[in-house]
Design an enzyme around this catalytic site. Structure first.
Site, PDB file in Angstrom:
ATOM      1  N   SER A 239      -1.365   5.250  10.829  1.00 44.04           N
ATOM      2  CA  SER A 239      -0.849   6.610  10.239  1.00 44.04           C
ATOM      3  C   SER A 239      -1.605   6.674   8.694  1.00 44.04           C
ATOM      4  CB  SER A 239       0.864   6.584   9.852  1.00 44.04           C
ATOM      5  OG  SER A 239       1.179   5.648   8.941  1.00 44.04           O
ATOM      6  N   LYS A 240      -1.078   7.974   7.970  1.00 42.50           N
ATOM      7  CA  LYS A 240      -1.755   8.170   6.542  1.00 42.50           C
ATOM      8  C   LYS A 240      -1.564   7.105   5.834  1.00 42.50           C
ATOM      9  CE  LYS A 240       0.663  10.688   8.805  1.00 42.50           C
ATOM     10  NZ  LYS A 240       1.894  10.525   9.348  1.00 42.50           N
ATOM     11  N   ARG A 241      -0.509   6.344   5.951  1.00 39.91           N
ATOM     12  CA  ARG A 241      -0.306   5.311   4.853  1.00 39.91           C
ATOM     13  C   ARG A 241      -1.388   4.187   5.048  1.00 39.91           C
ATOM     14  NH1 ARG A 241       2.785   1.286   6.905  1.00 39.91           N
ATOM     15  NH2 ARG A 241       3.581   1.761   8.515  1.00 39.91           N
ATOM     16  N   GLY A 243      -4.314   4.593   5.235  1.00 40.75           N
ATOM     17  CA  GLY A 243      -5.865   5.489   4.788  1.00 40.75           C
ATOM     18  C   GLY A 243      -5.901   6.700   5.551  1.00 40.75           C
TER      19      GLY A 243
END
Length: 471
Positions: A239-241, A243
RNA sequence: GUCCCCAUCGUCUAGCCUGGCCUAGGACAUUGCCCUUUCAAGGCAGUAACACGGGUUCAAAUCCCGUUGGGGACACCA
């Protein structure tokens, strides 16, 4: 055997995710290898979350990585009638029934069941009510088989057995008339004659819910394949966290589409020890048999390495072309306009061994634009000192004597000076490097001079002398 | 909670299906050395794994069972 038909069916609720690209890629590879058809279908039945921008993003992303589709893009919202028709057919044949339970009630009952530690499934209270034509808002539910087993022979995971008793009576038509995912997928896959449904692992448990619908509708059941998920470094779903997860973010970060494809396909698939594949090889060598059945951790380091490999091995003019937008984005559009494509390709050759992304490359390429070298403060202080001024002047005088640049002759002349002065190579090379590029690290000096050309080389050396003399 | 999937170096993986060629191979990362006018690139070498426990077998990374661990799914989301 009939023609292979596969599809990629993203929902347009955001950018195109790299996991989606990988799913699309495996489908595309299989289609191309089998001489089949690759269909692009947009699953936008959730009107509150779907956007046109997302559809554009999907198309843009697919184009960037070079995954072309043969049919579509189809939008499910444009096929609403088809779903209704087939839903009615199920109602007529007794495979579906009207359910008048309110969404809020269902939600409450589900919460209650969960609190008691029970399976949060529909209790079937409308199943046998036999509501013929509902007078209030009603959803249509599929009458799922309550006994027996469903065996899925997965292309990747092999035989998987599900107990039918665990299956719920799914809503297939919402009270607003729109179909739900599990139903529209089946109708579309059936109508589009999809032979192999290959999608992410997260859909595995949807398969035993969909198969009975194919059967109830009288359609042949396609083959299924479930691709393992992509995980982040902490082994949680990517997921976004972790990268960037948008495929286009990688374009902006200076990755080559071919490198992305190569990395993504190797994440879960292998062909012996081979790491680098041309697209042609990929199509030729791809096989479900060698698709890994376990999840894979996304490794940015390896992606970076592959990108570097592609930068090194791609044709310089192609790399130069991909570099231009990034150069412009870095505020160099003026300089870019004044140079030729050929010259830019020449600069690419100069720096491609030392860059891992096109964004890196922008930095490496900067010193070769413009008349002046822009000095890094520390570099100039250290190497363009008054002590080095006479040395640089001597070199400049010798170079000026050459009417034309010659790599070989200039290098010989350079080495001769080093010898005569009884100094180390670096004692002259570093000041020259700073004078020419403004930096302490650069490609080979004579390659740099070649790209700069005689006049600019001499000009920058002259300026270097001035700076060193305390100017 | 229920159901399903998965398990080889830190990571991607080869080998597993069709047990012996495995003293477990390659790649990324990492460490050292070489090359070298700088930075890279390149070359060479090194560290590093069959989750655990039971079977089956002359022989198990490979087959079976269990345990543990990880992931996923259980919506009028997709």
């Amino acid at each position: 055997m009939s023609q292979v038909r596969v599809r990629f069916a993203p929902s347009p609720t955001g950018f195109l995710h790299i996991g989606g690209v990988r799913t699309a890629l495996f489908n595309w590879l299989f289609a191309r290898q089998q001489g089949g058809i690759f269909v692009l279908r947009i699953e936008d039945t959730d009107q509150s979350r779907s956007t046109d921008e997302s559809i554009q993003a999907i198309i843009e992303g697919m184009k960037w990585v070079g995954l072309d589709w043969d049919e579509g893009p189809f939008r499910q919202t444009e096929r609403k009638d088809l779903y209704c028709q087939h839903a009615m057919k199920l109602l007529e044949t007794g495979h579906a029934y009207w359910c008048v339970c309110k969404a809020e009630e269902l939600e409450a009952r589900r919460k209650e069941a969960e609190a008691k530690g029970l399976s949060p499934r529909y209790d079937g209270r409308c199943r046998n009510l036999g509501i013929a034509s509902p007078t209030e808002d009603a959803a249509l539910r599929f009458k799922a088989p309550q006994e027996g087993q469903i065996v899925v022979d997965d292309l990747i995971k092999g035989k998987i057995t599900f107990d039918t008793s665990a299956a719920d009576d799914l809503i297939i038509l919402r009270s607003n008339g729109y179909p739900t995912y599990n139903f529209s997928v089946v109708v579309d896959d059936a109508l589009m004659c999809i032979t192999h449904v290959v999608r992410g692992d997260d859909h595995l448990t949807n398969t035993p819910r969909q198969i009975p619908i194919f059967e109830a509708l009288g359609f042949p059941v396609p083959q299924f394949g479930h691709l393992p998920m992509i995980l982040g470094s902490d082994k949680a779903r990517l997921s976004k966290r972790h990268g960037a997860t948008s495929i286009m973010a990688y374009k902006d970060m200076g990755y080559l589409p071919e490198a992305m494809v190569n990395y993504l396909v190797r994440l879960g698939w292998s062909h012996g020890d081979q790491e680098l594949f041309t697209r042609r090889e990929l199509i030729e060598k791809f096989s479900w048999k060698h698709v890994q059945s376990s999840a894979a951790v996304f490794n940015p380091d390896k992606l970076l390495w592959i990108n570097a490999e592609y930068i090194k091995s791609s044709s310089p003019s192609e790399v130069a072309e991909a570099l231009v937008p990034l150069l412009n984005a870095a505020g160099l559009q003026e300089q870019v306009r004044t140079v030729s494509k050929e010259w830019l390709a020449q600069v690419v050759v100069l720096v491609k061994e030392r860059t891992k992304t096109l964004v890196d490359m922008v930095e490496w390429v900067k010193p070769y634009f413009g008349q002046e070298a822009i000095y890094e403060v520390e570099a100039a202080k250290k190497f363009l000192s008054p002590m080095t001024a006479p040395l640089l002047q001597k070199l400049l005088t010798r170079f000026e004597a050459f009417p034309r640049f010659s790599k070989q002759a200039w290098e010989e002349s350079f080495k001769k000076l080093v010898e005569e002065e009884g100094i180390k190579m670096g004692a002259l090379a570093q000041p020259v490097r700073v004078a020419l590029t403004g930096r302490t690290a650069s490609p080979g000096l004579f390659e740099v001079m070649e790209v700069l050309g005689r006049d600019r080389t001499l000009y920058r050396l002259q300026k270097g002398v001035e700076r060193a003399s305390g100017g």
